[in-house]
Design a protein around this motif. Sequence first.
Motif, PDB file in Angstrom:
ATOM      1  N   ARG A  73      51.159   4.331  61.163  1.00  0.00           N
ATOM      2  CA  ARG A  73      51.661   5.541  60.489  1.00  0.00           C
ATOM      3  C   ARG A  73      52.376   6.488  61.447  1.00  0.00           C
ATOM      4  NH1 ARG A  73      47.420   7.662  56.235  1.00  0.00           N
ATOM      5  NH2 ARG A  73      49.284   8.814  55.696  1.00  0.00           N
ATOM      6  N   LEU A  74      52.481   6.104  62.703  1.00  0.00           N
ATOM      7  CA  LEU A  74      53.168   6.911  63.701  1.00  0.00           C
ATOM      8  C   LEU A  74      54.641   6.508  63.745  1.00  0.00           C
ATOM      9  CD1 LEU A  74      52.998   8.970  66.046  1.00  0.00           C
ATOM     10  CD2 LEU A  74      52.494   7.041  67.545  1.00  0.00           C
ATOM     11  N   PRO A  75      55.552   7.428  63.463  1.00  0.00           N
ATOM     12  CA  PRO A  75      56.977   7.084  63.533  1.00  0.00           C
ATOM     13  C   PRO A  75      57.399   6.713  64.954  1.00  0.00           C
ATOM     14  CG  PRO A  75      56.648   9.138  62.336  1.00  0.00           C
ATOM     15  CD  PRO A  75      55.340   8.787  62.971  1.00  0.00           C
ATOM     16  N   VAL A  76      58.261   5.701  65.058  1.00  0.00           N
ATOM     17  CA  VAL A  76      58.747   5.213  66.347  1.00  0.00           C
ATOM     18  C   VAL A  76      60.250   4.994  66.271  1.00  0.00           C
ATOM     19  CG1 VAL A  76      58.656   3.321  68.038  1.00  0.00           C
ATOM     20  CG2 VAL A  76      56.569   4.027  66.851  1.00  0.00           C
ATOM     21  N   VAL A  77      60.965   5.511  67.274  1.00  0.00           N
ATOM     22  CA  VAL A  77      62.364   5.150  67.471  1.00  0.00           C
ATOM     23  C   VAL A  77      62.405   4.223  68.678  1.00  0.00           C
ATOM     24  CG1 VAL A  77      64.702   5.936  67.993  1.00  0.00           C
ATOM     25  CG2 VAL A  77      63.222   7.326  66.526  1.00  0.00           C
ATOM     26  N   HIS A  78      62.889   3.022  68.451  1.00  0.00           N
ATOM     27  CA  HIS A  78      62.946   1.990  69.494  1.00  0.00           C
ATOM     28  C   HIS A  78      64.389   1.863  69.969  1.00  0.00           C
ATOM     29  CE1 HIS A  78      63.154  -2.588  70.252  1.00  0.00           C
ATOM     30  NE2 HIS A  78      62.814  -1.980  71.368  1.00  0.00           N
ATOM     31  N   LEU A  79      64.627   2.153  71.236  1.00  0.00           N
ATOM     32  CA  LEU A  79      65.951   1.993  71.839  1.00  0.00           C
ATOM     33  C   LEU A  79      65.962   0.673  72.591  1.00  0.00           C
ATOM     34  CD1 LEU A  79      66.356   5.602  73.251  1.00  0.00           C
ATOM     35  CD2 LEU A  79      67.370   4.682  71.160  1.00  0.00           C
ATOM     36  N   TYR A  80      66.761  -0.263  72.137  1.00  0.00           N
ATOM     37  CA  TYR A  80      66.795  -1.580  72.769  1.00  0.00           C
ATOM     38  C   TYR A  80      68.026  -1.693  73.660  1.00  0.00           C
ATOM     39  CZ  TYR A  80      69.823  -2.599  68.767  1.00  0.00           C
ATOM     40  OH  TYR A  80      70.805  -2.557  67.823  1.00  0.00           O
ATOM     41  N   PRO A  81      67.948  -2.510  74.722  1.00  0.00           N
ATOM     42  CA  PRO A  81      68.989  -2.533  75.744  1.00  0.00           C
ATOM     43  C   PRO A  81      70.279  -3.236  75.347  1.00  0.00           C
ATOM     44  CG  PRO A  81      67.231  -4.032  76.333  1.00  0.00           C
ATOM     45  CD  PRO A  81      66.785  -3.310  75.105  1.00  0.00           C
ATOM     46  N   ASP A  82      70.235  -4.262  74.538  1.00  0.00           N
ATOM     47  CA  ASP A  82      71.422  -5.039  74.212  1.00  0.00           C
ATOM     48  C   ASP A  82      71.450  -5.356  72.721  1.00  0.00           C
ATOM     49  OD1 ASP A  82      70.350  -6.452  77.052  1.00  0.00           O
ATOM     50  OD2 ASP A  82      72.419  -5.747  77.017  1.00  0.00           O
ATOM     51  N   ALA A  83      72.620  -5.617  72.210  1.00  0.00           N
ATOM     52  CA  ALA A  83      72.733  -6.088  70.819  1.00  0.00           C
ATOM     53  C   ALA A  83      72.585  -7.601  70.837  1.00  0.00           C
ATOM     54  CB  ALA A  83      74.072  -5.680  70.237  1.00  0.00           C
ATOM     55  N   PRO A  84      72.025  -8.196  69.850  1.00  0.00           N
ATOM     56  CA  PRO A  84      71.379  -7.590  68.688  1.00  0.00           C
ATOM     57  C   PRO A  84      69.977  -7.093  69.022  1.00  0.00           C
ATOM     58  CG  PRO A  84      71.165  -9.962  68.567  1.00  0.00           C
ATOM     59  CD  PRO A  84      71.988  -9.661  69.811  1.00  0.00           C
ATOM     60  N   ALA A  85      69.397  -6.363  68.086  1.00  0.00           N
ATOM     61  CA  ALA A  85      68.055  -5.823  68.284  1.00  0.00           C
ATOM     62  C   ALA A  85      67.054  -6.966  68.413  1.00  0.00           C
ATOM     63  CB  ALA A  85      67.668  -4.936  67.107  1.00  0.00           C
ATOM     64  N   PRO A  86      66.108  -6.840  69.335  1.00  0.00           N
ATOM     65  CA  PRO A  86      65.085  -7.885  69.473  1.00  0.00           C
ATOM     66  C   PRO A  86      64.188  -7.921  68.241  1.00  0.00           C
ATOM     67  CG  PRO A  86      64.631  -6.036  70.927  1.00  0.00           C
ATOM     68  CD  PRO A  86      65.941  -5.752  70.279  1.00  0.00           C
ATOM     69  N   ALA A  87      63.626  -9.069  67.975  1.00  0.00           N
ATOM     70  CA  ALA A  87      62.746  -9.236  66.822  1.00  0.00           C
ATOM     71  C   ALA A  87      61.320  -8.884  67.227  1.00  0.00           C
ATOM     72  CB  ALA A  87      62.822 -10.662  66.307  1.00  0.00           C
TER      73      ALA A  87
END
Length: 144
Positions: A73-87
Motif C-alpha cells: 500500500r506504499l506508493p513507489v516511483v521506480h526510476l530504471y536506468p535503461d529502456a525498456p523497463a525491467p520486469a
Amino acid sequence: MEANLLLVDEARTGRSLQALLERSGYRCVRVRGPLKLRAFLATEPVDLVVWRERAGQPALAQDLAAELERHPRLPVVHLYPDAPAPAHPLAGSPLRESLPAASADTALVPAIAKLLGKGQGSQSEARLDKTELAFRHVVSRLRQ
C-alpha cells in the motif's frame, strides 16, 4: 500537504535528485540499500518511496523490489536506468509507477503527485505535526 519521501539510491548522484524533490516542496531522506530501507520503513513515517535502480546490479534490484513488495500500500516511483523497463514484481499496481531515470527531471514530480493522490498511506493532518518533527529528527541524524 507536504509529504515524507524516501529516496532509495545507490548512486552518489542521489543528492541532485534529493535536491529536486526538496525544491518541489517534499521532505526527503536518502538511504542506500535494502537493509537501510527496511530499517527506515519499520521506524519512520513514509508517504512515498522513490527508487532509482542502478544498472548492472540485478541482485540488488531484486532485493529492493522484494523489500518494497512487503509494503503493497506504499506508493513507489521506480526510476530504471535503461529502456525498456525491467520486469519487477512492482509492476501492475496502481500505486507503483516506473519511469526511465533520464526523464526524472521532468516526469518525477508529476508522477509523485499522481501517486500521492491515489495513496492509501498518506498522513492525516492531525498526525502531520508529530510526523514532521520525527522526520526532521531523522534527517538531522542522517546528515551527521
